[in-house]
Design an enzyme around this catalytic site. Structure first.
Site, mmCIF file in Angstrom:
data_model
loop_
_atom_site.group_PDB
_atom_site.id
_atom_site.type_symbol
_atom_site.label_atom_id
_atom_site.label_comp_id
_atom_site.label_asym_id
_atom_site.label_seq_id
_atom_site.Cartn_x
_atom_site.Cartn_y
_atom_site.Cartn_z
ATOM 1 N N PHE A 60 0.900 -1.174 -0.064
ATOM 2 C CA PHE A 60 0.086 0.071 -0.112
ATOM 3 C C PHE A 60 0.916 1.374 -0.164
ATOM 4 O O PHE A 60 0.206 2.419 0.012
ATOM 5 C CB PHE A 60 -0.898 -0.028 1.130
ATOM 6 C CG PHE A 60 -2.201 -0.901 1.011
ATOM 7 C CD1 PHE A 60 -2.533 -1.427 -0.304
ATOM 8 C CD2 PHE A 60 -2.985 -0.844 1.997
ATOM 9 C CE1 PHE A 60 -3.426 -2.389 -0.571
ATOM 10 C CE2 PHE A 60 -4.117 -2.014 1.698
ATOM 11 C CZ PHE A 60 -4.395 -2.614 0.505
ATOM 12 N N ARG A 61 2.144 1.173 0.053
ATOM 13 C CA ARG A 61 3.094 2.230 -0.311
ATOM 14 C C ARG A 61 3.400 3.293 0.531
ATOM 15 O O ARG A 61 4.005 4.281 0.460
ATOM 16 C CB ARG A 61 2.637 2.904 -1.986
ATOM 17 C CG ARG A 61 2.507 1.789 -3.012
ATOM 18 C CD ARG A 61 3.639 1.068 -3.380
ATOM 19 N NE ARG A 61 3.557 0.265 -4.501
ATOM 20 C CZ ARG A 61 4.419 -0.649 -4.902
ATOM 21 N NH1 ARG A 61 5.411 -0.951 -4.118
ATOM 22 N NH2 ARG A 61 4.137 -1.297 -6.026
ATOM 23 N N GLU A 136 1.450 -8.340 17.228
ATOM 24 C CA GLU A 136 1.184 -6.978 16.482
ATOM 25 C C GLU A 136 1.679 -7.049 15.155
ATOM 26 O O GLU A 136 1.534 -6.236 14.471
ATOM 27 C CB GLU A 136 1.974 -5.911 17.382
ATOM 28 C CG GLU A 136 1.105 -5.461 18.608
ATOM 29 C CD GLU A 136 1.796 -4.371 19.452
ATOM 30 O OE1 GLU A 136 2.759 -3.857 18.839
ATOM 31 O OE2 GLU A 136 1.062 -3.823 20.042
ATOM 32 N N HIS A 173 9.001 -14.144 -0.940
ATOM 33 C CA HIS A 173 9.173 -13.803 -2.329
ATOM 34 C C HIS A 173 10.169 -14.767 -2.828
ATOM 35 O O HIS A 173 11.262 -14.390 -2.349
ATOM 36 C CB HIS A 173 9.625 -12.430 -2.609
ATOM 37 C CG HIS A 173 9.464 -12.056 -4.125
ATOM 38 N ND1 HIS A 173 8.486 -11.405 -4.710
ATOM 39 C CD2 HIS A 173 10.165 -12.356 -4.958
ATOM 40 C CE1 HIS A 173 8.914 -11.335 -5.902
ATOM 41 N NE2 HIS A 173 10.100 -12.014 -6.373
ATOM 42 N N ASP A 297 -1.247 -9.478 -3.910
ATOM 43 C CA ASP A 297 0.002 -9.077 -4.343
ATOM 44 C C ASP A 297 -0.137 -7.557 -4.742
ATOM 45 O O ASP A 297 0.316 -7.103 -5.847
ATOM 46 C CB ASP A 297 0.850 -9.695 -5.100
ATOM 47 C CG ASP A 297 2.207 -9.077 -5.038
ATOM 48 O OD1 ASP A 297 2.645 -8.422 -4.143
ATOM 49 O OD2 ASP A 297 2.903 -9.693 -5.935
#
Length: 447
Positions: A60-61, A136, A173, A297
């Site tokens: 979400f950058r 968390e 990844h 993704d």
């Protein structure tokens, strides 16, 4: 606030049936007493009630790249798409590789996110002390392949240490850096977008996944294979139970190398799009239970960035707003059923990451819910997207089956195209002692 939802067809883990569902102080009550008095009653005749989807892999950058996406826009896209919880990756700027950065991310979520949020801790070659157990964060993310800053972890000794000396579940990844670099040299100077799938080849994915699965099994450490893109990887995943789970993304299910001619760099992804045969086998693996989770993704860039000539074009595409409709469309076509969809997008990710009280419609669970209209037909349009980048690779495609209303924690955040801008999601509790997906395979809940 009590909301009574009547006449919906409700999708439970083990059955589908018409029953009333009460939202009481943010929790679910199934089949409440007929004498129950609610503040509002919703007649959901003709609609299906599903648990809110959980997308366990998004980018979400924020912070650092807000011109592409931010938590406010992305979480609205989630709400419109029936996604009530997202888990976001650590390769922002700065990266989420310390506990302090994690606290800062959680504070951003509390301030800006319309839906529930969680943020992974990113592994580096030197932050082992930061990767201690915590309720968390959903777990640890490793980039075994190109990434941001110092987040590439390719040294075997460091990987061994992370798998041996940490306790939280790990995801990665998986693309072999040596293979990718060698392929990149082979195709250097070419602007042919199809070479992206040759550079980030099936072999690169297979080698890295084999390496990670081996680490998981030898150290008996829970591991989740992100964005499986090749059929070959399946032979590594299934025998590695009970330590390994896996997921697939819509772009690896519905796009293949033949689509480069039509969509070009809009479907440029890491791992890359593969063959039509991979599409078929990955879908079958979902149906057969070899892959447990569907995630997006979601990784937006501006359209101008994506339209640069290859290889200047960045990898990544937006999907969180359309992932549930894409799968509802598969239900409409008879390729899967609603219970399978709910398993892949709701129940399974909750169990993989130990998300307490989410992923199912059951007494005591959080009222993260979505009403869907299985008959509604709607065409995806770039200009109607909630994501900040305002485009979709599925632009122009008409799908059957769309979210109508979305509740987060019992509060109606999205309703027939309208948003309640006052609502904020919360940080779930991640209970890593529950043992993950395979420990709860027989239907043990996480309420």
């Amino acid at each position: 606030m009590k909301t009574l939802i009547k006449n919906a067809t409700v999708v439970f883990p083990d059955q589908i049936g018409k029953v009333s569902v009460l939202i009481d102080d943010g929790r679910i009550v199934v089949d409440p007493s007929p004498a129950t008095v609610a503040d509002e009653t919703i007649d959901a005749s003709g609609l299906h009630l599903l648990p809110g989807a959980i997308d366990d892999q998004v980018h979400f950058r924020q912070p650092g790249l807000e011109h592409k996406e931010d938590l406010a826009h992305a979480s609205r896209a989630c709400a419109a798409g029936g996604v009530t919880t997202f888990l976001e990756m650590p390769n922002t700027n700065p990266t989420t590789t310390t506990r302090e950065r994690l606290r800062e991310k959680n504070a951003l979520g509390a301030t800006h996110s319309a839906v529930n949020y969680g943020f992974y801790m990113g592994a580096t070659t030197s932050n082992l002390d930061e990767l201690k157990p915590s309720g968390e964060t959903p777990g640890i993310k490793i980039f075994i392949g190109s990434s941001t800053g110092n987040m590439l972890v390719d040294e075997q000794a460091v990987l061994e240490q992370i798998f041996a000396e940490t306790e939280m579940p790990i995801c990665a990844h998986c693309e072999d850096e040596t293979t990718v670099r060698a392929n990149a040299e082979r195709y250097a100077g070419s602007d042919d977008i199809t070479n992206h799938s040759r550079i980030r080849s099936p072999e690169a994915a297979y080698i890295a996944t084999r390496r990670a699965v081996d680490l998981s099994v030898r150290h008996q450490h829970r591991f989740h294979v992100l964005h499986v893109s090749t059929a070959a990887e399946l032979e590594l995943i299934t025998p590695a139970r009970p330590y390994v789970t896996a997921e697939v993304c819509p772009h690896h299910l519905f796009f293949n190398v033949d689509d480069y001619a039509r969509l070009g760099s809009l479907i440029q992804m890491n791992p890359s799009i593969k063959s039509a045969d991979d599409n078929r086998q990955l879908w079958q693996a979902l149906l057969d239970g070899e892959i447990q989770v569907i995630a997006t993704d979601h990784a937006p860039h501006t359209l101008a960035e994506k339209q640069q000539p290859y290889p200047k074009s960045p990898s990544g595409l937006p999907a969180v707003e359309n992932s549930l409709p894409l799968l509802l469309n598969q239900v409409a076509q008879g390729k899967c059923d609603l219970q399978q969809l709910v398993h892949w997008m709701c129940d399974a990710p909750a169990r993989v990451w130990g998300i307490v009280g989410k992923g199912r419609i059951a007494d005591g669970y959080d009222a993260d819910l979505v009403l869907v209209d299985l008959e509604q037909q709607k065409t995806i349009r770039n200009e109607e997207q909630q994501t900040k980048c305002r485009w979709s690779p599925w632009d122009g495609e008409t799908l059957t089956g769309w979210p109508v209303t979305t509740w987060v924690g019992g509060r109606r955040v999205f309703d027939r195209g309208r948003f309640d801008a006052s609502i904020r999601g919360t940080l779930p509790l991640f209970d890593h002692q529950r043992g993950g997906y395979w420990a709860t395979e027989q239907g043990v809940g996480l309420a």
